[in-house]
Design an enzyme around this catalytic site. Structure first.
Site, PDB file in Angstrom:
ATOM      1  N   SER A   3      -0.178  -8.493   2.214  1.00  0.00           N
ATOM      2  CA  SER A   3      -0.535  -7.282   1.477  1.00  0.00           C
ATOM      3  C   SER A   3      -2.037  -7.148   1.259  1.00  0.00           C
ATOM      4  CB  SER A   3       0.156  -7.282   0.109  1.00  0.00           C
ATOM      5  OG  SER A   3      -0.326  -6.211  -0.679  1.00  0.00           O
ATOM      6  N   GLU A  42       0.130   6.966   3.577  1.00  0.00           N
ATOM      7  CA  GLU A  42      -0.036   6.654   2.157  1.00  0.00           C
ATOM      8  C   GLU A  42      -1.369   7.223   1.680  1.00  0.00           C
ATOM      9  OE1 GLU A  42       0.517   2.555   1.080  1.00  0.00           O
ATOM     10  OE2 GLU A  42       2.556   2.499   1.876  1.00  0.00           O
TER      11      GLU A  42
END
Length: 191
Positions: A98, A156
């Site tokens: 991440s 996103e």
């Protein structure tokens, strides 16, 4: 492009983390996390250089528009990422993979909250301003529209990644949308 900073050292502001490039070690923790002085939903922490840049960016948005934006999410530890990982690999990263764990990424939302974590955030005042101005503060839209086959993530418009003004400006000038394409790295649609 010959990188000025390491693309694999997690301490580097140019580290590229994706489904093929985990942090090393996967449990890595930034040493210079500081609280971001900005409105937030969850207390925001970023690496010092990214925090300062985010504060300037949020202040500039308020000055330009009279409106505000807020941090939804910022640094997440390996354990925190385990808790938020949904199993949907186009929506959330696995722990150790991440960008939030780098301390260089943040998810941004409108004030009041509108289109939170949805593609329609791109159409908000905040989303439009960020798309136009974030590069000047060293941030890039990390998961742009139409690049899922490269990044592995859906569009996103709320997820911004600090890479520094130099790289963000060069990417914008060359109209290169992803770190993978800019540095000639393999696409990472799957783990």
């Amino acid at each position: 492009v010959c990188p000025k900073h390491s693309l694999s050292d997690p301490n580097s502001i140019w580290v590229v983390v994706n489904k093929k490039r985990p942090l090393s070690p996967k449990s890595w923790v930034p040493k210079d996390l500081v609280k971001v002085n900005a409105l937030y939903v969850n207390t925001p922490y970023l690496r010092s250089v990214a925090a300062k840049a985010a504060e300037k960016m949020f202040a500039a948005y308020k000055k330009d528009t009279g409106k505000q934006m807020q941090v939804l999410s910022s640094y997440r530890s390996y354990a925190s990422q385990q808790a938020v990982y949904t199993g949907n690999d186009t929506l959330t990263a696995r722990p150790g993979y991440s960008e939030h764990q780098t301390g260089l990424a943040l998810d941004i939302d409108a004030v009041p909250r509108t289109c939170s974590l949805q593609a329609c955030f791109a159409d908000t005042s905040q989303g439009k301003w960020l798309a136009k101005h974030a590069y000047a503060y060293g941030f890039i839209l990390r998961y742009p529209s139409g690049k899922t086959s490269v990044t592995g993530y859906q569009f996103e418009p709320w997820h911004y990644r600090y890479v520094g003004v130099e790289l963000a400006t060069d990417m914008r000038a060359k109209n290169i949308k992803t770190l993978e394409e800019y540095f000639g790295l393999p696409a990472a649609p799957k783990y």
